[in-house]
Design a protein around this motif. Structure first.
Motif, mmCIF file in Angstrom:
data_model
loop_
_atom_site.group_PDB
_atom_site.id
_atom_site.type_symbol
_atom_site.label_atom_id
_atom_site.label_comp_id
_atom_site.label_asym_id
_atom_site.label_seq_id
_atom_site.Cartn_x
_atom_site.Cartn_y
_atom_site.Cartn_z
ATOM 1 N N ALA A 1 -11.309 -3.724 -2.820
ATOM 2 C CA ALA A 1 -10.657 -3.564 -4.080
ATOM 3 C C ALA A 1 -9.858 -2.208 -4.016
ATOM 4 O O ALA A 1 -10.240 -1.360 -3.102
ATOM 5 C CB ALA A 1 -11.722 -3.539 -5.388
ATOM 6 N N PHE A 2 -8.743 -1.966 -4.531
ATOM 7 C CA PHE A 2 -7.517 -1.048 -4.393
ATOM 8 C C PHE A 2 -8.179 -0.064 -5.406
ATOM 9 O O PHE A 2 -8.672 -0.374 -6.485
ATOM 10 C CB PHE A 2 -6.343 -1.749 -5.139
ATOM 11 C CG PHE A 2 -5.246 -0.770 -5.359
ATOM 12 C CD1 PHE A 2 -5.338 0.389 -4.485
ATOM 13 C CD2 PHE A 2 -4.546 -0.582 -6.577
ATOM 14 C CE1 PHE A 2 -4.072 1.295 -4.807
ATOM 15 C CE2 PHE A 2 -3.588 0.241 -6.695
ATOM 16 C CZ PHE A 2 -3.220 1.306 -5.855
ATOM 17 N N LYS B 1 -8.634 6.065 5.061
ATOM 18 C CA LYS B 1 -7.872 7.210 5.375
ATOM 19 C C LYS B 1 -6.582 7.393 4.424
ATOM 20 O O LYS B 1 -6.228 8.508 4.097
ATOM 21 C CB LYS B 1 -7.312 7.125 6.932
ATOM 22 C CG LYS B 1 -6.588 8.205 7.405
ATOM 23 C CD LYS B 1 -6.396 8.269 8.748
ATOM 24 C CE LYS B 1 -5.452 9.481 9.238
ATOM 25 N NZ LYS B 1 -4.945 9.049 10.822
ATOM 26 N N ARG B 2 -6.170 6.516 3.919
ATOM 27 C CA ARG B 2 -4.774 6.476 3.220
ATOM 28 C C ARG B 2 -4.900 6.543 1.598
ATOM 29 O O ARG B 2 -4.265 6.519 0.645
ATOM 30 C CB ARG B 2 -3.668 5.532 3.399
ATOM 31 C CG ARG B 2 -3.371 5.391 4.977
ATOM 32 C CD ARG B 2 -2.327 4.368 5.103
ATOM 33 N NE ARG B 2 -2.133 4.239 6.390
ATOM 34 C CZ ARG B 2 -1.200 3.314 7.088
ATOM 35 N NH1 ARG B 2 -0.500 2.659 6.300
ATOM 36 N NH2 ARG B 2 -0.825 3.636 8.418
ATOM 37 N N GLY B 3 -6.503 6.232 1.422
ATOM 38 C CA GLY B 3 -6.910 6.359 -0.009
ATOM 39 C C GLY B 3 -6.848 5.065 -0.811
ATOM 40 O O GLY B 3 -6.733 5.052 -1.871
ATOM 41 N N VAL B 4 -6.440 3.916 -0.012
ATOM 42 C CA VAL B 4 -6.385 2.636 -0.818
ATOM 43 C C VAL B 4 -7.591 1.952 -1.182
ATOM 44 O O VAL B 4 -7.305 1.237 -2.383
ATOM 45 C CB VAL B 4 -5.582 1.913 0.254
ATOM 46 C CG1 VAL B 4 -5.250 0.347 -0.197
ATOM 47 C CG2 VAL B 4 -4.271 2.527 0.757
ATOM 48 N N LEU B 5 -8.532 2.043 -0.402
ATOM 49 C CA LEU B 5 -9.744 1.442 -0.812
ATOM 50 C C LEU B 5 -10.834 1.901 -1.898
ATOM 51 O O LEU B 5 -11.049 3.176 -1.609
ATOM 52 C CB LEU B 5 -10.492 1.010 0.502
ATOM 53 C CG LEU B 5 -9.717 0.492 1.599
ATOM 54 C CD1 LEU B 5 -10.418 0.036 2.714
ATOM 55 C CD2 LEU B 5 -9.086 -0.811 0.985
ATOM 56 N N ALA C 1 0.971 -1.155 0.017
ATOM 57 C CA ALA C 1 0.004 -0.088 -0.015
ATOM 58 C C ALA C 1 0.858 1.484 -0.074
ATOM 59 O O ALA C 1 0.555 2.258 -0.728
ATOM 60 C CB ALA C 1 -0.950 -0.025 1.286
ATOM 61 N N SER C 2 1.973 1.111 0.968
ATOM 62 C CA SER C 2 2.747 2.481 0.729
ATOM 63 C C SER C 2 3.383 2.465 -0.411
ATOM 64 O O SER C 2 3.617 3.691 -1.032
ATOM 65 C CB SER C 2 3.823 2.106 2.093
ATOM 66 O OG SER C 2 3.408 2.032 3.173
ATOM 67 N N GLY C 3 3.623 1.436 -1.213
ATOM 68 C CA GLY C 3 4.232 1.684 -2.665
ATOM 69 C C GLY C 3 3.293 1.817 -3.854
ATOM 70 O O GLY C 3 3.799 1.895 -4.869
ATOM 71 N N GLY C 4 2.232 1.830 -3.480
ATOM 72 C CA GLY C 4 1.059 2.134 -4.459
ATOM 73 C C GLY C 4 0.704 0.897 -5.183
ATOM 74 O O GLY C 4 0.325 1.087 -6.469
ATOM 75 N N ASN C 5 0.978 -0.195 -4.654
ATOM 76 C CA ASN C 5 0.881 -1.551 -5.428
ATOM 77 C C ASN C 5 0.227 -2.523 -4.734
ATOM 78 O O ASN C 5 0.679 -3.829 -4.811
ATOM 79 C CB ASN C 5 2.534 -2.063 -5.908
ATOM 80 C CG ASN C 5 2.289 -2.998 -7.006
ATOM 81 O OD1 ASN C 5 1.511 -3.012 -7.746
ATOM 82 N ND2 ASN C 5 3.359 -4.103 -6.756
ATOM 83 N N PRO C 6 -1.044 -2.495 -4.030
ATOM 84 C CA PRO C 6 -1.589 -3.688 -3.466
ATOM 85 C C PRO C 6 -2.171 -4.365 -4.545
ATOM 86 O O PRO C 6 -2.411 -3.816 -5.635
ATOM 87 C CB PRO C 6 -2.594 -2.748 -2.325
ATOM 88 C CG PRO C 6 -2.537 -1.396 -2.984
ATOM 89 C CD PRO C 6 -1.283 -1.055 -3.764
ATOM 90 N N PRO C 7 -2.909 -5.513 -4.070
ATOM 91 C CA PRO C 7 -3.420 -6.382 -4.985
ATOM 92 C C PRO C 7 -4.527 -5.633 -5.418
ATOM 93 O O PRO C 7 -5.282 -5.022 -4.629
ATOM 94 C CB PRO C 7 -4.045 -7.652 -4.086
ATOM 95 C CG PRO C 7 -2.870 -7.622 -3.045
ATOM 96 C CD PRO C 7 -2.646 -6.135 -2.654
#
Length: 429
Positions: free
Chosen positions: A315-316, A114-118, A93-99
């Protein structure tokens, strides 16, 4: 949650009914790389989850079903155990590359939102790529944060008390709906006096059980942004727990540690253990007695504080293929054949299509379904407690500090103060 080996052992061993050999499974079939599209229009999605070998075998079967129905979407699986999953996910997630799609839980929703991942899956539902219909007992709300649908439940579970049926019968005590905490501990005292074993394996380090106790008393473990109780509240909870360890009513934590990965209940060290109802399947495989699900003790003889928790799929937000990710999630939570394959591995199936399709044949799964039905009929189910960003870190701290209290390494007041200090840092992170 993702930073504590103790948390991982308690949760994954129970969730998968795993043996030490099963936990050796930490394989992945890829360690990153963007999802891609081939020249013929085929899309590849990365799908990640945690769990033991039985879950992985079942999920791979469901992936094969999906790919047969959607030949232009290929799924690249990534799987590991609980702790390693979240350590890896945080890095991704920190690298912008989650599944593209991944298993999720309520303790992580606000943190990664909060981190804009979802991805807000309402947009895909509005586009017709995902169905939000036919979810049982209101569990769809578990995946909602601030008006967004960032998780889709695949199963539902609730806290329960697993008891050694033979021990309870031999001691002449009965577990029944509406019993109070005083009656519970009196029953355990009778078991200790008559059978010379502890009554409980160590209830007071379980965050989700303490949440139920707080809810019974008009509070909750979390508010939207903070802890919902005081240091004095927790000091009293842990003081009472430690007294019961010293008296032998709660099992010696050193003995509990010695029998791992087997639970203290199935090892015969105690007569009861609090856990999630769908985790209870492990005990028949581990122990030599007969085990059953019993009601949560209450403060007022009625309100258990219970709610339905759930594992989810998320989902990412940055996936290149949001439509296909939504179609995959929709298939995984609604398709009847997927329900038959997964059974209650991740909890009672969340949608009516899958719940109706899976007919449990064994006594354990039938018992889990019957227990949740009884709890629902009793009218005690409430809404899940909100989990602010940092809840995963706090759960790990609660288990660790509660364990230190049980072992006499920390005084209850000092441990409570430490938890509030760590919670403040977790909320700020």
């Amino acid at each position: 949650m993702g930073t504590s080996r103790n948390v991982e052992r308690r949760t994954i061993l129970k969730a998968a009914g795993a043996t030490a050999a099963t936990l050796g499974l930490a394989a992945t079939t890829g360690c990153g790389g963007d999802s891609d599209s081939s020249a013929d229009g085929t899309v590849t999605l990365r799908y990640a989850w945690w769990g033991g070998e039985p879950r992985t075998i079942a999920i791979k079967k469901t992936i094969a079903l999906f790919e047969k129905k959607y030949p232009k979407i290929k799924i690249k699986p990534e799987f590991t155990d609980y702790e390693a999953f979240w350590e890896k996910f945080q890095t991704q997630a920190s690298g912008g590359n989650p599944p593209d799609v991944f298993q999720n839980a309520v303790g992580f929703l606000r943190k990664y939102d909060k981190r804009g991942v979802l991805l807000d899956l309402k947009t895909q539902a509005d586009a017709g790529n995902l169905s939000l219909d036919n979810f049982r007992n209101g569990v769809l709300a578990n995946g909602q944060v601030d008006g967004k649908q960032i998780g889709i439940p695949v199963g539902a579970n609730t806290m329960a008390l697993v008891i050694d049926l033979k021990a309870f019968k031999k001691a002449g005590v009965e577990a029944k709906f509406g019993w109070t905490w005083d009656e519970y501990f009196e029953a355990l005292q009778t078991i200790q006096d008559k059978l010379k074993i502890a009554g409980d394996t160590g209830y007071f380090a379980i965050m989700y059980l303490y949440d139920l106790y707080l809810r019974q008393n008009g509070k909750a473990f979390f508010t939207d942004s903070d802890l919902g109780f005081t240091e004095d509240d927790l000091t009293q909870w842990w003081t009472d727990g430690y007294k019961r360890v010293k008296s032998g009513l709660v099992a010696d934590p050193k003995k509990i540690e010695q029998v791992k990965p087997k639970s203290g209940l199935s090892a015969g060290l105690a007569a009861s253990e609090f856990t999630w109802d769908n985790f209870s399947i492990r005990y028949e495989g581990e122990g030599e007695s007969d085990y059953g699900l019993a009601p949560i003790p209450t403060t007022d003889g009625k309100d258990t504080g219970q709610y339905l928790g759930s594992l989810m799929l998320s989902a990412f937000a940055g996936t290149k293929h949001p439509k296909e990710a939504a179609q995959f999630i929709s298939f995984m939570v609604h398709d009847p054949e997927v329900g038959k394959i997964m059974g209650y591995d991740r909890g009672i199936l969340a949608t009516t299509e899958q719940y109706d399709a899976f007919k449990p044949a064994d006594a354990n799964n039938k018992g889990v379904a019957a227990y949740e039905n009884e709890v629902a009929k009793a009218g005690v189910l409430g809404k899940i407690t909100p989990h602010p960003s940092g809840a995963d870190v706090i759960e790990a701290a609660f288990l660790r500090l509660g364990g230190e209290v049980a072992q006499g390494k920390s005084k209850p007041a000092d441990a409570a103060k430490a938890l509030f200090s760590e919670a403040k840092a977790a909320f700020a992170g």
